[in-house]
Design a protein around this motif. Structure first.
Motif, mmCIF file in Angstrom:
data_model
loop_
_atom_site.group_PDB
_atom_site.id
_atom_site.type_symbol
_atom_site.label_atom_id
_atom_site.label_comp_id
_atom_site.label_asym_id
_atom_site.label_seq_id
_atom_site.Cartn_x
_atom_site.Cartn_y
_atom_site.Cartn_z
ATOM 1 N N MET A 1 -63.323 -20.788 -42.864
ATOM 2 C CA MET A 1 -64.757 -21.011 -42.790
ATOM 3 C C MET A 1 -65.355 -19.892 -41.946
ATOM 4 O O MET A 1 -64.874 -19.596 -40.862
ATOM 5 C CB MET A 1 -65.005 -22.384 -42.135
ATOM 6 N N ASN A 2 -66.406 -19.226 -42.430
ATOM 7 C CA ASN A 2 -67.028 -18.175 -41.637
ATOM 8 C C ASN A 2 -67.942 -18.783 -40.583
ATOM 9 O O ASN A 2 -68.239 -19.962 -40.602
ATOM 10 C CB ASN A 2 -67.748 -17.154 -42.538
ATOM 11 N N SER A 3 -68.412 -17.960 -39.636
ATOM 12 C CA SER A 3 -69.186 -18.506 -38.507
ATOM 13 C C SER A 3 -70.524 -19.100 -38.949
ATOM 14 O O SER A 3 -71.001 -20.046 -38.347
ATOM 15 C CB SER A 3 -69.386 -17.454 -37.421
ATOM 16 N N ALA A 4 -71.140 -18.589 -40.022
ATOM 17 C CA ALA A 4 -72.399 -19.167 -40.505
ATOM 18 C C ALA A 4 -72.159 -20.563 -41.064
ATOM 19 O O ALA A 4 -72.925 -21.485 -40.807
ATOM 20 C CB ALA A 4 -73.030 -18.273 -41.566
ATOM 21 N N GLN A 5 -71.063 -20.738 -41.827
ATOM 22 C CA GLN A 5 -70.732 -22.061 -42.352
ATOM 23 C C GLN A 5 -70.375 -23.014 -41.219
ATOM 24 O O GLN A 5 -70.773 -24.160 -41.216
ATOM 25 C CB GLN A 5 -69.548 -21.978 -43.317
ATOM 26 N N GLU A 6 -69.604 -22.512 -40.247
ATOM 27 C CA GLU A 6 -69.185 -23.348 -39.126
ATOM 28 C C GLU A 6 -70.381 -23.830 -38.325
ATOM 29 O O GLU A 6 -70.483 -25.003 -37.991
ATOM 30 C CB GLU A 6 -68.228 -22.565 -38.230
ATOM 31 N N SER A 7 -71.338 -22.945 -38.033
ATOM 32 C CA SER A 7 -72.503 -23.361 -37.258
ATOM 33 C C SER A 7 -73.386 -24.312 -38.057
ATOM 34 O O SER A 7 -74.065 -25.154 -37.492
ATOM 35 C CB SER A 7 -73.312 -22.149 -36.787
ATOM 36 N N ALA A 8 -73.342 -24.221 -39.386
ATOM 37 C CA ALA A 8 -74.148 -25.115 -40.223
ATOM 38 C C ALA A 8 -73.568 -26.525 -40.256
ATOM 39 O O ALA A 8 -74.265 -27.467 -40.567
ATOM 40 C CB ALA A 8 -74.263 -24.560 -41.639
ATOM 41 N N THR A 9 -72.288 -26.687 -39.936
ATOM 42 C CA THR A 9 -71.662 -28.001 -39.978
ATOM 43 C C THR A 9 -71.320 -28.538 -38.591
ATOM 44 O O THR A 9 -70.808 -29.647 -38.478
ATOM 45 C CB THR A 9 -70.380 -27.978 -40.834
ATOM 46 N N VAL A 11 -72.265 -29.839 -34.723
ATOM 47 C CA VAL A 11 -73.320 -30.458 -33.938
ATOM 48 C C VAL A 11 -72.822 -30.557 -32.500
ATOM 49 O O VAL A 11 -71.737 -31.087 -32.244
ATOM 50 C CB VAL A 11 -73.675 -31.866 -34.455
ATOM 51 N N VAL A 12 -73.609 -30.040 -31.578
ATOM 52 C CA VAL A 12 -73.315 -30.186 -30.161
ATOM 53 C C VAL A 12 -73.975 -31.478 -29.709
ATOM 54 O O VAL A 12 -75.182 -31.669 -29.886
ATOM 55 C CB VAL A 12 -73.852 -28.988 -29.340
ATOM 56 N N GLY A 83 -77.957 -28.685 -33.799
ATOM 57 C CA GLY A 83 -77.213 -28.042 -34.863
ATOM 58 C C GLY A 83 -78.097 -27.823 -36.080
ATOM 59 O O GLY A 83 -79.313 -27.975 -36.009
ATOM 60 N N GLY A 84 -77.462 -27.480 -37.192
ATOM 61 C CA GLY A 84 -78.194 -27.280 -38.436
ATOM 62 C C GLY A 84 -78.818 -28.579 -38.909
ATOM 63 O O GLY A 84 -78.353 -29.665 -38.569
ATOM 64 N N TYR A 85 -79.857 -28.482 -39.706
ATOM 65 C CA TYR A 85 -80.598 -29.657 -40.169
ATOM 66 C C TYR A 85 -79.690 -30.686 -40.839
ATOM 67 O O TYR A 85 -79.712 -31.864 -40.492
ATOM 68 C CB TYR A 85 -81.714 -29.249 -41.146
ATOM 69 N N TRP A 86 -78.912 -30.258 -41.819
ATOM 70 C CA TRP A 86 -78.043 -31.174 -42.543
ATOM 71 C C TRP A 86 -77.034 -31.821 -41.607
ATOM 72 O O TRP A 86 -76.804 -33.033 -41.659
ATOM 73 C CB TRP A 86 -77.328 -30.427 -43.668
ATOM 74 N N ALA A 87 -76.425 -31.028 -40.730
ATOM 75 C CA ALA A 87 -75.396 -31.539 -39.825
ATOM 76 C C ALA A 87 -75.970 -32.549 -38.835
ATOM 77 O O ALA A 87 -75.380 -33.605 -38.599
ATOM 78 C CB ALA A 87 -74.730 -30.373 -39.088
ATOM 79 N N VAL A 88 -77.132 -32.253 -38.263
ATOM 80 C CA VAL A 88 -77.762 -33.182 -37.314
ATOM 81 C C VAL A 88 -78.165 -34.465 -38.027
ATOM 82 O O VAL A 88 -77.953 -35.567 -37.494
ATOM 83 C CB VAL A 88 -78.964 -32.522 -36.600
ATOM 84 N N ASP A 89 -78.698 -34.360 -39.226
ATOM 85 C CA ASP A 89 -79.070 -35.563 -39.986
ATOM 86 C C ASP A 89 -77.841 -36.431 -40.270
ATOM 87 O O ASP A 89 -77.891 -37.659 -40.159
ATOM 88 C CB ASP A 89 -79.766 -35.192 -41.295
ATOM 89 N N ALA A 108 -87.750 -28.294 -33.814
ATOM 90 C CA ALA A 108 -87.194 -27.677 -35.012
ATOM 91 C C ALA A 108 -87.368 -26.168 -34.962
ATOM 92 O O ALA A 108 -88.392 -25.663 -34.529
ATOM 93 C CB ALA A 108 -87.897 -28.235 -36.243
ATOM 94 N N GLY A 109 -86.337 -25.479 -35.417
ATOM 95 C CA GLY A 109 -86.381 -24.035 -35.548
ATOM 96 C C GLY A 109 -86.162 -23.664 -36.997
ATOM 97 O O GLY A 109 -86.187 -24.518 -37.879
ATOM 98 N N ASP A 110 -85.930 -22.389 -37.241
ATOM 99 C CA ASP A 110 -85.691 -21.925 -38.613
ATOM 100 C C ASP A 110 -84.456 -22.554 -39.232
ATOM 101 O O ASP A 110 -84.493 -23.003 -40.372
ATOM 102 C CB ASP A 110 -85.513 -20.403 -38.640
ATOM 103 N N GLN A 111 -83.349 -22.568 -38.478
ATOM 104 C CA GLN A 111 -82.099 -23.028 -39.058
ATOM 105 C C GLN A 111 -81.440 -24.151 -38.275
ATOM 106 O O GLN A 111 -80.415 -24.676 -38.697
ATOM 107 C CB GLN A 111 -81.142 -21.856 -39.189
ATOM 108 N N GLU A 112 -81.993 -24.504 -37.136
ATOM 109 C CA GLU A 112 -81.413 -25.573 -36.321
ATOM 110 C C GLU A 112 -82.490 -26.505 -35.827
ATOM 111 O O GLU A 112 -83.666 -26.138 -35.768
ATOM 112 C CB GLU A 112 -80.689 -24.986 -35.098
ATOM 113 N N LYS A 113 -82.040 -27.711 -35.470
ATOM 114 C CA LYS A 113 -82.964 -28.628 -34.820
ATOM 115 C C LYS A 113 -82.249 -29.327 -33.669
ATOM 116 O O LYS A 113 -81.027 -29.378 -33.613
ATOM 117 C CB LYS A 113 -83.581 -29.622 -35.789
#
Length: 128
Positions: A1-9, A11-12, A83-89, A108-113
């Motif tokens: 998994m690349n870092s963009a995919q990892e950060s998208a999935t 959640v801190v 984290g990313g929108y989908w992951a946080v949801d 909310a930001g561009d790619q994270e919330k």
């Protein structure tokens, strides 16, 4: 998994305003559903008794390992999800299955919330 995919999935999850036991209950519940950076037997510990403590763990929500069930807490817990929108949801839906939750804020930001929640027992007196 690349870092963009990892950060998208990923959640801190940051917990505060709670006992070590309640933090452990929340992290164990999430750990049964998602992979985390915590070892299975790693329980939250106080760094210094009598002072406010904040616990943080990162979860990867790409796969659900187990569905969450209602959990009892001694007192409400403040949780922040980032984290990313989908992951946080997805994380928020899992928390809603285990706890009564109240959304106290969201940025909310561009790619994270970032979502602030108040978690209470998902197990009610009449269910015991």
């Amino acid at each position: 998994m690349n870092s963009a995919q990892e950060s998208a999935t990923s959640v801190v999850v940051t917990l505060s305003g709670c006992s070590r036991e309640d933090a452990d209950a929340v992290f164990r519940t999430l750990g049964r559903s998602f992979e985390s950076d915590r070892a299975a037997g790693d329980a939250p510990q106080y760094v210094s008794e009598g002072h406010a403590t904040v616990w943080t763990t990162t979860f990867d929500v790409v796969r659900t390992q187990e569905d969450a069930e209602p959990v009892r807490l001694a007192a409400p817990v403040t949780a922040e999800l980032q984290g990313g929108y989908w992951a946080v949801d997805r994380m928020q839906a899992t928390l809603a299955a285990a706890f009564d939750l109240l959304e106290e804020g969201m940025a909310a930001g561009d790619q994270e919330k970032d979502v602030q929640l108040r978690l209470s027992s998902g197990v009610h007196q009449e269910e015991t």
